[in-house]
Design an enzyme around this catalytic site. Structure first.
Site, PDB file in Angstrom:
ATOM      1  N   THR A   1      -3.031   7.799   1.536  1.00 17.55           N
ATOM      2  CA  THR A   1      -2.757   8.835   0.953  1.00 17.55           C
ATOM      3  C   THR A   1      -1.696   9.978   1.337  1.00 17.55           C
ATOM      4  O   THR A   1      -1.270  11.030   0.770  1.00 17.55           O
ATOM      5  CB  THR A   1      -3.869   9.629   0.607  1.00 17.55           C
ATOM      6  OG1 THR A   1      -4.640  10.321   1.590  1.00 17.55           O
ATOM      7  CG2 THR A   1      -4.807   8.905  -0.399  1.00 17.55           C
ATOM      8  N   LYS A   2      -1.239   9.631   2.688  1.00 19.89           N
ATOM      9  CA  LYS A   2      -0.545  10.812   3.285  1.00 19.89           C
ATOM     10  C   LYS A   2       0.969  10.745   3.182  1.00 19.89           C
ATOM     11  O   LYS A   2       1.642   9.557   2.634  1.00 19.89           O
ATOM     12  CB  LYS A   2      -0.691  10.796   5.109  1.00 19.89           C
ATOM     13  CG  LYS A   2      -2.298  11.298   5.417  1.00 19.89           C
ATOM     14  CD  LYS A   2      -2.479  12.562   4.518  1.00 19.89           C
ATOM     15  CE  LYS A   2      -4.128  12.883   5.095  1.00 19.89           C
ATOM     16  NZ  LYS A   2      -4.991  12.475   4.348  1.00 19.89           N
ATOM     17  N   VAL A   3       1.766  11.589   3.604  1.00 17.95           N
ATOM     18  CA  VAL A   3       3.234  11.505   3.422  1.00 17.95           C
ATOM     19  C   VAL A   3       3.717  10.403   4.198  1.00 17.95           C
ATOM     20  O   VAL A   3       4.817   9.642   3.412  1.00 17.95           O
ATOM     21  CB  VAL A   3       3.766  12.748   3.884  1.00 17.95           C
ATOM     22  CG1 VAL A   3       5.297  12.725   3.990  1.00 17.95           C
ATOM     23  CG2 VAL A   3       3.319  14.024   2.848  1.00 17.95           C
ATOM     24  N   PHE A   4       3.383  10.255   5.535  1.00 13.82           N
ATOM     25  CA  PHE A   4       3.710   8.853   6.179  1.00 13.82           C
ATOM     26  C   PHE A   4       2.414   8.356   6.513  1.00 13.82           C
ATOM     27  O   PHE A   4       1.514   8.864   6.992  1.00 13.82           O
ATOM     28  CB  PHE A   4       4.178   9.242   7.492  1.00 13.82           C
ATOM     29  CG  PHE A   4       4.223   8.209   8.307  1.00 13.82           C
ATOM     30  CD1 PHE A   4       5.177   6.956   8.112  1.00 13.82           C
ATOM     31  CD2 PHE A   4       3.542   8.156   9.654  1.00 13.82           C
ATOM     32  CE1 PHE A   4       5.275   6.073   9.126  1.00 13.82           C
ATOM     33  CE2 PHE A   4       3.508   7.046  10.458  1.00 13.82           C
ATOM     34  CZ  PHE A   4       4.314   5.901  10.323  1.00 13.82           C
TER      35      PHE A   4
ATOM     36  N   HIS B   1      -3.288   8.125   7.016  1.00 12.32           N
ATOM     37  CA  HIS B   1      -4.057   7.179   5.769  1.00 12.32           C
ATOM     38  C   HIS B   1      -3.241   6.995   4.486  1.00 12.32           C
ATOM     39  O   HIS B   1      -2.091   7.642   4.399  1.00 12.32           O
ATOM     40  CB  HIS B   1      -5.236   8.225   5.354  1.00 12.32           C
ATOM     41  CG  HIS B   1      -6.109   7.687   4.357  1.00 12.32           C
ATOM     42  ND1 HIS B   1      -6.206   8.096   2.863  1.00 12.32           N
ATOM     43  CD2 HIS B   1      -6.926   6.647   4.246  1.00 12.32           C
ATOM     44  CE1 HIS B   1      -6.891   7.086   2.328  1.00 12.32           C
ATOM     45  NE2 HIS B   1      -7.649   6.708   2.951  1.00 12.32           N
TER      46      HIS B   1
END
Length: 360
Positions: free
Chosen positions: A180-183, A178
Protein backbone atom coordinates in the site's frame (compact mmCIF):
# COMPACT_ATOMS: atom_id res chain seq x y z
CA UNK A 1 -15.46 -0.21 -5.74
CA UNK A 2 -13.03 2.58 -4.83
CA UNK A 3 -10.79 1.53 -1.95
CA UNK A 4 -8.69 3.84 0.19
CA UNK A 5 -5.66 2.66 -1.77
CA UNK A 6 -4.74 0.60 -4.80
CA UNK A 7 -1.37 -1.07 -5.19
CA UNK A 8 0.83 0.30 -7.93
CA UNK A 9 1.80 -2.52 -10.29
CA UNK A 10 4.67 -2.00 -12.75
CA UNK A 11 5.05 -3.40 -16.25
CA UNK A 12 4.49 -7.14 -15.93
CA UNK A 13 7.07 -8.12 -18.52
CA UNK A 14 9.77 -6.06 -16.82
CA UNK A 15 9.08 -7.85 -13.55
CA UNK A 16 9.05 -11.25 -15.27
CA UNK A 17 12.50 -10.58 -16.73
CA UNK A 18 13.82 -10.49 -13.17
CA UNK A 19 11.79 -13.59 -12.27
CA UNK A 20 13.28 -15.55 -15.17
CA UNK A 21 16.73 -14.64 -13.85
CA UNK A 22 15.73 -15.99 -10.41
CA UNK A 23 14.69 -19.27 -12.07
CA UNK A 24 17.99 -19.51 -13.95
CA UNK A 25 20.09 -18.93 -10.84
CA UNK A 26 17.94 -20.96 -8.46
CA UNK A 27 18.82 -18.41 -5.75
CA UNK A 28 15.61 -17.38 -4.03
CA UNK A 29 16.56 -15.84 -0.68
CA UNK A 30 19.37 -15.45 1.91
CA UNK A 31 20.85 -12.14 0.77
CA UNK A 32 20.68 -12.92 -2.92
CA UNK A 33 22.07 -10.84 -5.80
CA UNK A 34 18.81 -8.96 -6.49
CA UNK A 35 18.45 -8.07 -2.82
CA UNK A 36 21.99 -6.73 -2.77
CA UNK A 37 21.32 -4.82 -5.99
CA UNK A 38 18.16 -3.27 -4.51
CA UNK A 39 19.98 -2.26 -1.33
CA UNK A 40 22.62 -0.53 -3.43
CA UNK A 41 20.04 1.33 -5.49
CA UNK A 42 18.08 2.36 -2.40
CA UNK A 43 21.22 3.73 -0.77
CA UNK A 44 21.96 5.76 -3.90
CA UNK A 45 18.36 6.97 -4.26
CA UNK A 46 18.13 8.04 -0.61
CA UNK A 47 21.78 9.14 -0.34
CA UNK A 48 22.39 7.05 2.79
CA UNK A 49 25.34 4.84 3.67
CA UNK A 50 23.77 2.06 5.73
CA UNK A 51 20.48 0.45 4.68
CA UNK A 52 19.19 -3.07 5.27
CA UNK A 53 16.28 -4.50 3.25
CA UNK A 54 14.13 -6.68 5.51
CA UNK A 55 10.93 -8.69 5.55
CA UNK A 56 8.43 -6.01 6.58
CA UNK A 57 7.94 -2.69 8.33
CA UNK A 58 7.31 -4.24 11.74
CA UNK A 59 10.34 -6.51 12.01
CA UNK A 60 12.60 -3.53 11.30
CA UNK A 61 11.17 -1.74 14.35
CA UNK A 62 11.91 -4.78 16.48
CA UNK A 63 15.43 -5.11 15.10
CA UNK A 64 16.02 -1.39 15.74
CA UNK A 65 15.03 -1.75 19.39
CA UNK A 66 17.18 -4.87 19.74
CA UNK A 67 20.18 -3.34 17.98
CA UNK A 68 20.21 -0.32 20.29
CA UNK A 69 19.81 -2.65 23.29
CA UNK A 70 16.87 -0.66 24.63
CA UNK A 71 15.35 -1.51 27.98
CA UNK A 72 12.64 -0.11 30.23
CA UNK A 73 10.50 2.70 28.87
CA UNK A 74 10.30 4.02 25.33
CA UNK A 75 8.47 7.30 24.77
CA UNK A 76 6.23 7.08 21.73
CA UNK A 77 3.15 8.44 20.00
CA UNK A 78 -0.43 7.20 20.41
CA UNK A 79 -1.29 8.31 16.87
CA UNK A 80 0.28 5.65 14.67
CA UNK A 81 -0.39 2.18 13.36
CA UNK A 82 -0.41 -0.47 16.09
CA UNK A 83 2.87 -1.94 14.79
CA UNK A 84 4.72 0.96 16.41
CA UNK A 85 3.62 0.16 19.94
CA UNK A 86 3.46 -3.60 19.37
CA UNK A 87 7.14 -3.68 18.45
CA UNK A 88 7.96 -2.01 21.77
CA UNK A 89 5.88 -4.57 23.66
CA UNK A 90 7.34 -7.52 21.75
CA UNK A 91 10.83 -6.39 22.75
CA UNK A 92 9.76 -6.38 26.42
CA UNK A 93 9.85 -2.62 26.75
CA UNK A 94 7.09 -0.33 28.00
CA UNK A 95 5.51 2.22 25.65
CA UNK A 96 4.99 5.58 27.35
CA UNK A 97 2.56 7.63 25.30
CA UNK A 98 2.95 11.37 24.80
CA UNK A 99 0.09 13.28 23.19
CA UNK A 100 0.28 14.73 19.70
CA UNK A 101 0.47 18.21 18.25
CA UNK A 102 -3.00 19.32 17.13
CA UNK A 103 -1.66 20.80 13.89
CA UNK A 104 0.78 18.17 12.58
CA UNK A 105 -0.60 15.06 14.37
CA UNK A 106 2.97 14.12 15.24
CA UNK A 107 4.20 13.57 18.80
CA UNK A 108 4.23 16.90 20.66
CA UNK A 109 7.91 17.52 21.36
CA UNK A 110 7.03 20.06 24.06
CA UNK A 111 5.49 17.27 26.16
CA UNK A 112 8.31 14.74 25.87
CA UNK A 113 10.60 15.88 28.68
CA UNK A 114 7.82 15.66 31.26
CA UNK A 115 7.46 11.96 30.40
CA UNK A 116 11.15 11.10 30.86
CA UNK A 117 12.03 9.00 33.91
CA UNK A 118 15.19 7.15 35.00
CA UNK A 119 13.77 4.11 33.16
CA UNK A 120 13.50 5.91 29.79
CA UNK A 121 15.90 4.57 27.16
CA UNK A 122 14.63 6.05 23.89
CA UNK A 123 12.12 8.07 21.91
CA UNK A 124 10.32 6.25 19.09
CA UNK A 125 8.45 8.84 17.05
CA UNK A 126 6.35 8.33 13.91
CA UNK A 127 6.48 10.69 10.95
CA UNK A 128 2.70 10.55 10.65
CA UNK A 129 1.44 10.33 7.06
CA UNK A 130 5.05 11.03 6.02
CA UNK A 131 4.93 14.47 7.68
CA UNK A 132 8.22 15.10 9.55
CA UNK A 133 8.28 15.22 13.33
CA UNK A 134 9.90 18.16 15.12
CA UNK A 135 13.29 16.58 14.49
CA UNK A 136 15.47 19.32 15.98
CA UNK A 137 13.51 19.45 19.23
CA UNK A 138 13.39 15.65 19.60
CA UNK A 139 17.08 15.20 18.97
CA UNK A 140 17.99 18.04 21.34
CA UNK A 141 15.93 16.39 24.08
CA UNK A 142 17.55 13.03 23.36
CA UNK A 143 21.01 14.56 23.58
CA UNK A 144 20.26 16.27 26.91
CA UNK A 145 18.97 13.05 28.44
CA UNK A 146 21.29 10.56 26.70
CA UNK A 147 18.43 8.82 24.90
CA UNK A 148 18.38 6.98 21.59
CA UNK A 149 16.02 8.10 18.81
CA UNK A 150 14.20 5.79 16.41
CA UNK A 151 11.95 7.27 13.74
CA UNK A 152 9.12 5.11 12.46
CA UNK A 153 9.23 6.43 8.92
CA UNK A 154 6.89 3.80 7.49
CA UNK A 155 5.08 6.46 5.42
CA UNK A 156 8.09 8.60 4.56
CA UNK A 157 9.79 7.07 1.53
CA UNK A 158 10.60 9.83 -0.92
CA UNK A 159 10.17 12.65 1.62
CA UNK A 160 13.09 15.02 2.08
CA UNK A 161 13.61 17.39 4.99
CA UNK A 162 16.07 20.26 4.61
CA UNK A 163 17.44 18.61 1.50
CA UNK A 164 18.05 15.19 3.07
CA UNK A 165 15.98 12.04 3.01
CA UNK A 166 13.70 12.00 6.03
CA UNK A 167 14.91 8.43 6.54
CA UNK A 168 18.42 9.65 7.32
CA UNK A 169 17.57 11.18 10.73
CA UNK A 170 17.76 9.61 14.18
CA UNK A 171 19.98 6.82 15.44
CA UNK A 172 17.88 4.48 13.32
CA UNK A 173 14.96 5.02 10.97
CA UNK A 174 12.63 2.35 9.71
CA UNK A 175 10.46 2.24 6.61
CA UNK A 176 7.67 0.01 5.29
CA UNK A 177 7.61 -1.24 1.71
CA UNK A 178 4.17 -2.84 2.05
CA UNK A 179 2.03 -3.05 -1.08
CA UNK A 180 0.00 0.00 0.00
CA UNK A 181 3.00 2.32 0.27
CA UNK A 182 4.34 4.93 -2.17
CA UNK A 183 7.25 2.59 -2.94
CA UNK A 184 6.63 -1.09 -2.36
CA UNK A 185 8.22 -4.51 -2.68
CA UNK A 186 4.89 -6.33 -2.05
CA UNK A 187 6.02 -6.98 1.52
CA UNK A 188 9.16 -5.42 2.89
CA UNK A 189 10.83 -2.81 5.00
CA UNK A 190 14.16 -1.18 5.61
CA UNK A 191 16.44 -0.10 8.43
CA UNK A 192 18.54 3.01 7.89
CA UNK A 193 21.41 3.61 10.29
CA UNK A 194 23.61 6.60 11.01
CA UNK A 195 26.11 4.46 12.94
CA UNK A 196 28.74 2.55 10.92
CA UNK A 197 29.58 0.52 14.03
CA UNK A 198 26.08 -1.00 13.88
CA UNK A 199 26.57 -2.24 10.32
CA UNK A 200 27.67 -5.78 11.11
CA UNK A 201 25.27 -6.10 14.03
CA UNK A 202 22.24 -5.15 11.95
CA UNK A 203 23.31 -7.48 9.16
CA UNK A 204 23.49 -10.39 11.62
CA UNK A 205 20.34 -9.49 13.57
CA UNK A 206 18.15 -9.88 10.48
CA UNK A 207 19.58 -13.36 9.76
CA UNK A 208 19.41 -15.25 13.07
CA UNK A 209 22.82 -13.91 14.19
CA UNK A 210 24.24 -16.43 11.74
CA UNK A 211 27.86 -15.94 10.61
CA UNK A 212 29.07 -18.59 8.17
CA UNK A 213 27.65 -22.09 8.12
CA UNK A 214 28.22 -23.09 11.74
CA UNK A 215 28.75 -19.98 13.87
CA UNK A 216 25.95 -18.08 15.60
CA UNK A 217 27.17 -14.88 17.20
CA UNK A 218 24.02 -13.92 19.12
CA UNK A 219 20.23 -14.38 19.10
CA UNK A 220 19.08 -12.83 15.85
CA UNK A 221 15.75 -13.22 14.10
CA UNK A 222 14.47 -13.93 10.59
CA UNK A 223 14.22 -10.44 9.12
CA UNK A 224 15.38 -11.48 5.64
CA UNK A 225 13.53 -10.86 2.38
CA UNK A 226 13.42 -12.75 -0.92
CA UNK A 227 14.63 -12.24 -4.46
CA UNK A 228 11.02 -11.98 -5.68
CA UNK A 229 10.35 -9.03 -3.37
CA UNK A 230 13.65 -7.42 -4.32
CA UNK A 231 12.71 -7.79 -7.99
CA UNK A 232 9.48 -5.87 -7.42
CA UNK A 233 11.49 -3.13 -5.72
CA UNK A 234 13.97 -2.93 -8.58
CA UNK A 235 11.14 -2.47 -11.09
CA UNK A 236 9.23 0.04 -8.93
CA UNK A 237 12.09 2.24 -7.75
CA UNK A 238 12.59 4.11 -11.07
CA UNK A 239 8.85 4.84 -11.07
CA UNK A 240 8.84 6.65 -7.72
CA UNK A 241 9.08 10.24 -9.09
CA UNK A 242 6.15 9.60 -11.44
CA UNK A 243 4.19 7.87 -8.66
CA UNK A 244 4.68 10.84 -6.34
CA UNK A 245 3.66 13.29 -9.07
CA UNK A 246 0.49 11.31 -9.83
CA UNK A 247 -0.39 11.19 -6.13
CA UNK A 248 0.23 14.94 -5.86
CA UNK A 249 -2.35 15.54 -8.59
CA UNK A 250 -4.97 13.61 -6.60
CA UNK A 251 -3.94 15.46 -3.42
CA UNK A 252 -4.24 18.84 -5.15
CA UNK A 253 -7.65 17.96 -6.54
CA UNK A 254 -9.01 17.17 -3.08
CA UNK A 255 -7.46 20.42 -1.83
CA UNK A 256 -9.43 22.38 -4.41
CA UNK A 257 -12.74 20.56 -4.01
CA UNK A 258 -13.33 19.93 -0.29
CA UNK A 259 -15.04 22.36 2.08
CA UNK A 260 -12.23 23.70 4.25
CA UNK A 261 -14.57 25.99 6.15
CA UNK A 262 -15.65 22.84 8.01
CA UNK A 263 -12.96 20.20 7.46
CA UNK A 264 -9.27 20.37 8.32
CA UNK A 265 -6.17 18.28 7.67
CA UNK A 266 -2.66 18.13 9.12
CA UNK A 267 -0.35 21.06 8.62
CA UNK A 268 2.71 19.96 6.68
CA UNK A 269 6.10 20.78 8.12
CA UNK A 270 8.21 23.36 6.31
CA UNK A 271 11.45 22.66 4.40
CA UNK A 272 10.12 19.42 2.93
CA UNK A 273 9.48 17.75 -0.39
CA UNK A 274 6.45 15.60 0.30
CA UNK A 275 5.45 12.17 -1.04
CA UNK A 276 1.64 12.55 -0.75
CA UNK A 277 1.36 9.22 1.03
CA UNK A 278 -2.14 9.73 2.49
CA UNK A 279 -5.03 12.17 2.38
CA UNK A 280 -6.47 12.47 5.92
CA UNK A 281 -9.37 14.79 6.69
CA UNK A 282 -10.80 15.57 10.12
CA UNK A 283 -14.55 16.08 10.52
CA UNK A 284 -16.33 18.36 13.02
CA UNK A 285 -17.54 15.35 15.02
CA UNK A 286 -17.39 11.57 15.05
CA UNK A 287 -21.12 11.49 14.26
CA UNK A 288 -20.59 13.48 11.04
CA UNK A 289 -17.61 11.29 10.16
CA UNK A 290 -19.81 8.18 10.47
CA UNK A 291 -22.54 9.82 8.38
CA UNK A 292 -20.00 10.56 5.64
CA UNK A 293 -18.63 7.00 5.80
CA UNK A 294 -22.11 5.57 5.31
CA UNK A 295 -22.84 7.89 2.39
CA UNK A 296 -19.56 6.90 0.73
CA UNK A 297 -20.22 3.20 1.38
CA UNK A 298 -23.53 3.43 -0.50
CA UNK A 299 -21.47 4.51 -3.52
CA UNK A 300 -18.95 1.67 -2.90
CA UNK A 301 -16.27 4.13 -1.79
CA UNK A 302 -14.23 2.83 1.13
CA UNK A 303 -12.10 5.30 3.10
CA UNK A 304 -10.23 4.22 6.25
CA UNK A 305 -10.14 5.40 9.86
CA UNK A 306 -6.41 5.83 9.79
CA UNK A 307 -5.36 5.99 12.64
CA UNK A 308 -8.01 4.59 14.93
CA UNK A 309 -8.16 3.94 17.79
CA UNK A 310 -5.63 6.08 19.62
CA UNK A 311 -3.07 3.49 20.76
CA UNK A 312 -3.05 4.64 24.39
CA UNK A 313 -6.63 3.37 24.70
CA UNK A 314 -5.88 -0.25 23.74
CA UNK A 315 -6.74 -2.64 26.54
CA UNK A 316 -3.41 -4.51 26.41
CA UNK A 317 -1.26 -1.44 26.93
CA UNK A 318 0.50 -1.71 30.30
CA UNK A 319 -0.22 1.92 31.15
CA UNK A 320 -3.42 3.80 30.51
CA UNK A 321 -2.23 7.34 29.80
CA UNK A 322 -4.71 9.98 28.68
CA UNK A 323 -3.86 11.62 25.35
CA UNK A 324 -6.87 13.85 24.68
CA UNK A 325 -5.68 15.40 21.42
CA UNK A 326 -4.84 12.03 19.88
CA UNK A 327 -8.09 10.50 21.10
CA UNK A 328 -10.08 13.38 19.65
CA UNK A 329 -8.36 13.37 16.24
CA UNK A 330 -8.49 9.55 16.00
CA UNK A 331 -12.26 9.63 16.52
CA UNK A 332 -12.85 12.11 13.69
CA UNK A 333 -10.26 11.38 10.99
CA UNK A 334 -10.70 9.55 7.69
CA UNK A 335 -8.10 8.82 5.05
CA UNK A 336 -9.66 9.30 1.63
CA UNK A 337 -8.92 7.21 -1.48
CA UNK A 338 -5.55 8.21 -2.91
CA UNK A 339 -3.64 6.23 -5.51
CA UNK A 340 -2.11 6.47 -8.96
CA UNK A 341 -4.82 6.48 -11.61
CA UNK A 342 -7.74 7.60 -9.45
CA UNK A 343 -9.90 9.47 -12.00
CA UNK A 344 -10.65 13.15 -11.42
CA UNK A 345 -14.39 12.50 -11.80
CA UNK A 346 -14.19 10.06 -8.88
CA UNK A 347 -12.34 12.62 -6.78
CA UNK A 348 -15.12 15.09 -7.62
CA UNK A 349 -17.77 12.53 -6.65
CA UNK A 350 -16.06 11.71 -3.35
CA UNK A 351 -15.68 15.40 -2.53
CA UNK A 352 -19.30 16.15 -3.47
CA UNK A 353 -20.59 13.38 -1.19
CA UNK A 354 -18.42 14.58 1.70
CA UNK A 355 -19.35 18.24 1.29
CA UNK A 356 -23.03 17.31 1.10
CA UNK A 357 -23.00 15.47 4.44
CA UNK A 358 -21.12 17.90 6.69
CA UNK A 359 -24.14 19.27 8.52
CA UNK A 360 -25.11 17.62 11.85
Amino acid sequence: MINVTKTFLPDQEEYLQYVRGIWERGYLTNNGPLLQQLEGQLKAYLDVDHLYFCGNGTIVLQIAIKALELKGEIITTPFSYVATSNAILWENCTPVFVDIDAATFNIDAELIEAAITPATSAILATHVYGNPCDIEAIEAIAKRHNLKVIYDAAHAFGVTYKGKSLLSYGDLSTCSFHATKVFHTIEGGALISNHPELDRKLHLLRAFGHQGDEHYEFAGINGKNSEFHAAMGLVNLPQVPAIIQARKEVFDAYDSLLNWDILFKPTLSTDIEYNYAYYPVVFPSEAIMFKVMEALKVEEIIPRRYFYPSLNTLSFMPRQIACPVSEDIAARVLSLPLYVGLPYEDIERISRIINGHLSP
